[in-house]
Design an enzyme around this catalytic site. Structure first.
Site, PDB file in Angstrom:
ATOM      1  N   GLY A  95       0.828  -1.207   0.000  1.00  0.00           N
ATOM      2  CA  GLY A  95       0.000   0.000   0.000  1.00  0.00           C
ATOM      3  C   GLY A  95       0.858   1.250   0.000  1.00  0.00           C
ATOM      4  O   GLY A  95       0.518   2.258  -0.619  1.00  0.00           O
ATOM      5  N   ASP A 120       0.030  -0.433  13.000  1.00  0.00           N
ATOM      6  CA  ASP A 120       0.360  -1.758  12.465  1.00  0.00           C
ATOM      7  C   ASP A 120       0.522  -2.809  13.563  1.00  0.00           C
ATOM      8  O   ASP A 120       0.734  -3.986  13.261  1.00  0.00           O
ATOM      9  CB  ASP A 120       1.654  -1.682  11.637  1.00  0.00           C
ATOM     10  CG  ASP A 120       1.436  -0.913  10.348  1.00  0.00           C
ATOM     11  OD1 ASP A 120       0.281  -0.847   9.880  1.00  0.00           O
ATOM     12  OD2 ASP A 120       2.419  -0.366   9.805  1.00  0.00           O
ATOM     13  N   ARG A 165       1.382  -9.538   8.932  1.00  0.00           N
ATOM     14  CA  ARG A 165       1.334  -9.259  10.373  1.00  0.00           C
ATOM     15  C   ARG A 165       0.363 -10.192  11.109  1.00  0.00           C
ATOM     16  O   ARG A 165       0.520 -10.431  12.297  1.00  0.00           O
ATOM     17  CB  ARG A 165       0.981  -7.794  10.628  1.00  0.00           C
ATOM     18  CG  ARG A 165       2.042  -6.845  10.052  1.00  0.00           C
ATOM     19  CD  ARG A 165       1.994  -5.472  10.677  1.00  0.00           C
ATOM     20  NE  ARG A 165       2.608  -4.487   9.817  1.00  0.00           N
ATOM     21  CZ  ARG A 165       3.919  -4.316   9.657  1.00  0.00           C
ATOM     22  NH1 ARG A 165       4.765  -5.070  10.321  1.00  0.00           N
ATOM     23  NH2 ARG A 165       4.389  -3.401   8.839  1.00  0.00           N
ATOM     24  N   ARG A 171      -7.909  -2.548  -1.868  1.00  0.00           N
ATOM     25  CA  ARG A 171      -7.770  -1.498  -0.849  1.00  0.00           C
ATOM     26  C   ARG A 171      -8.128  -0.118  -1.409  1.00  0.00           C
ATOM     27  O   ARG A 171      -7.890   0.167  -2.569  1.00  0.00           O
ATOM     28  CB  ARG A 171      -6.341  -1.527  -0.279  1.00  0.00           C
ATOM     29  CG  ARG A 171      -6.060  -2.857   0.411  1.00  0.00           C
ATOM     30  CD  ARG A 171      -4.697  -2.894   1.036  1.00  0.00           C
ATOM     31  NE  ARG A 171      -4.569  -1.915   2.092  1.00  0.00           N
ATOM     32  CZ  ARG A 171      -3.418  -1.648   2.698  1.00  0.00           C
ATOM     33  NH1 ARG A 171      -2.302  -2.274   2.331  1.00  0.00           N
ATOM     34  NH2 ARG A 171      -3.371  -0.764   3.661  1.00  0.00           N
TER      35      ARG A 171
HETATM   36  C1  S3P Z   1       2.665   3.447   6.311  1.00  0.00           C
HETATM   37  C2  S3P Z   1       1.565   4.025   6.873  1.00  0.00           C
HETATM   38  C3  S3P Z   1       0.487   3.272   7.525  1.00  0.00           C
HETATM   39  C4  S3P Z   1       0.918   1.852   7.850  1.00  0.00           C
HETATM   40  C5  S3P Z   1       1.660   1.199   6.725  1.00  0.00           C
HETATM   41  C6  S3P Z   1       2.891   1.994   6.352  1.00  0.00           C
HETATM   42  C7  S3P Z   1       3.678   4.313   5.665  1.00  0.00           C
HETATM   43  O1  S3P Z   1      -0.629   3.215   6.671  1.00  0.00           O
HETATM   44  O2  S3P Z   1      -0.203   1.069   8.199  1.00  0.00           O
HETATM   45  O3  S3P Z   1       2.063  -0.116   7.075  1.00  0.00           O
HETATM   46  O4  S3P Z   1       4.808   3.833   5.403  1.00  0.00           O
HETATM   47  O5  S3P Z   1       3.368   5.475   5.419  1.00  0.00           O
HETATM   48  P1  S3P Z   1      -1.773   4.359   6.669  1.00  0.00           P
HETATM   49  O6  S3P Z   1      -1.167   5.617   6.245  1.00  0.00           O
HETATM   50  O7  S3P Z   1      -2.794   3.879   5.683  1.00  0.00           O
HETATM   51  O8  S3P Z   1      -2.309   4.380   8.073  1.00  0.00           O
END
Ligand code: S3P
Length: 430
Positions: free
Chosen positions: A96, A317, A390, A124
């Site tokens: 993501g 996380d 995770r 997502r």
């Molecule tokens: C991340 C931000 C978080 C986290 C992801 C990594 C990042 O997501 O859950 O594992 O590196 O910016 P969200 O911004 O959707 O909360």
């Protein structure tokens, strides 16, 4: 065929360990290294699948980068306007962070690009970045009315914006800040609570002008970024599995070296300490603009706690493994304000509730969290990772404290963020 592992209860965890590099910081080191002028060297880069997706995407846009044998990455940056149009779709895999941050970055390019990912990532929500980037002037198409990948991005000259994000998300904030690099003037993002600030720190470290605002942050467009040497600390999200493992296993004493303790990320330390966990910070120091320390953790009697509000984004996380800790704590743990867990690599509220209850846990799912009645412990059983790294690792930690062996199906996903997890688990439980 998916990989299945069986994890047996542990008698204690002892010794010292080094955790692989921080995933968020590793992604950003490639991105800013590519956009800077001159070479950047990254020490401690996380060679997990997510960060390698980012690495490959930049190679596909003409960036020369090498993996030097002793674990370093060398990136030959080409400046803000040095990327070239990729001649194929960019595959973000399960990541993501790759997809959302790259969408921001690609919005300001003079070319067209397409991002896709695996079956989990293609489910997502992407509107959270597509919409504000639209306000900056870019056109992005995707399935589900522009919410789902594959995303097709026609880059353009961007306008600066002031954006108030409805969610505390570092991926949303970072996508806008990276787009803001390409807008003339000041781009500002406000968020309801502060999410991880690795982008802000690294942008400043590479020479961008980043300004704190009340409840937000601004960036001034068109900076000159200079190549830097980056030391990536160990990932506190990966350390969290071993912190909980040591806390719930009698007789444990474990030293985890060189872990990032950035306050916008270290909510897990606050949560575990609230639960009664003994965790000592040793030799707190700073490395490439990020706070780092060694963590000494000892077995502790844990108690249930209430978690919500600003603590949630600082530990976002870690809730799968917090729910495991709660199963071994006296009393009730209530997690609230964590609806975002429903749109992570999988729906982590549903996944942990289902899997812990298979092991005799007393877990109830809430719309925005979980209620866990602890101290009953967990029993032997068969579980599934839901394809989420995770969840797989949290179930392995649950198994260490369970009354008998726990089978976990679909465990190869741990390579997403923690390629040597099983090896380290074997070593510290031996
Ligand atoms: C991340 C931000 C978080 C986290 C992801 C990594 C990042 O997501 O859950 O594992 O590196 O910016 P969200 O911004 O959707 O909360």
């Amino acid at each position: 065929m998916t990989e299945t592992r069986t994890v047996s209860p542990a008698s204690r965890l002892t010794g010292e360990m080094i955790i692989p590099g921080d995933k968020s910081i590793s992604h950003r080191s490639i991105m800013l290294g590519a956009l800077a002028r001159g070479d950047s060297i990254v020490h401690g880069f996380l060679e997990g699948e997510d960060c390698l997706s980012t690495f490959q995407a930049f190679r596909a846009m003409g960036i020369e980068a090498e993996r030097v044998p002793d674990g370093q990455i060398k990136i030959h940056g080409r400046g803000l306007d040095g990327l070239s149009e990729p001649d194929d779709v960019l595959d973000c895999g399960n990541s993501g962070t790759t997809m959302r941050l790259m969408t921001g970055l690609l919005a300001g390019q003079k070319f067209f690009s397409v991002l896709t990912g695996d079956r989990y990532l293609r489910r997502r929500p992407m509107k959270r970045v597509v919409q504000p980037l639209g306000h900056m002037g870019t056109r992005i198409w995707g399935r589900g009315g522009g919410d789902l990948a594959p995303l097709a991005i026609q880059g353009c000259q961007l306008q600066p914006i002031e954006y108030r994000s409805p969610i505390a998300s570092a991926q949303v904030k970072s996508a806008i800040l990276l787009a803001g690099l390409y807008a003339e003037g000041k781009t500002t993002v406000y968020e309801p609570h502060t999410s991880r600030d690795h982008s802000e720190r690294m942008l400043s470290y590479f020479g961008a002008e980043v300004q704190p605002e009340k409840e937000g942050v601004s960036i001034i467009g068109r900076p000159r970024l200079e190549g830097r040497e980056v030391f990536v600390p160990g990932d506190i999200s990966s350390a969290a599995f071993f912190l909980v493992a040591a806390l719930i296993t009698p007789g444990s004493e474990l030293l985890i070296r060189n872990v990032g303790i950035n306050p916008t990320r270290a909510g897990i330390l606050d949560i575990l300490r609230m639960m009664g966990g003994q965790i000592e910070l040793i030799d707190a120091r700073e490395q490439s603009g990020e706070p780092v320390a060694d963590l000494l953790v000892r077995h502790s009697v844990l108690k249930g706690v209430e978690i919500g509000g600003e603590l949630v984004p600082r530990a976002i996380d870690e809730f799968p493994v917090v729910s495991v800790a709660a199963c071994f704590a006296e009393g009730q743990t209530v997690i609230r304000d964590a609806r975002e867990l429903r749109v992570k690599e999988t729906d982590r509220i549903a996944a942990m509730t289902t899997e812990l209850n298979k092991l005799g846990g007393q877990v109830e799912a809430l719309d925005d969290g979980m209620v866990i009645d602890g101290a009953g412990g967990l029993k032997t059983g068969e579980t599934h990772s839901h394809g989420d790294h995770r969840i797989a690792m949290s179930l392995a930690i649950a198994a260490l404290g369970a009354a008998g062996p726990v089978r976990i199906e679909d465990t190869e996903c741990t390579a997403t963020s923690f390629p040597n997890f099983w090896e380290l688990l074997d070593r510290v439980t031996a």
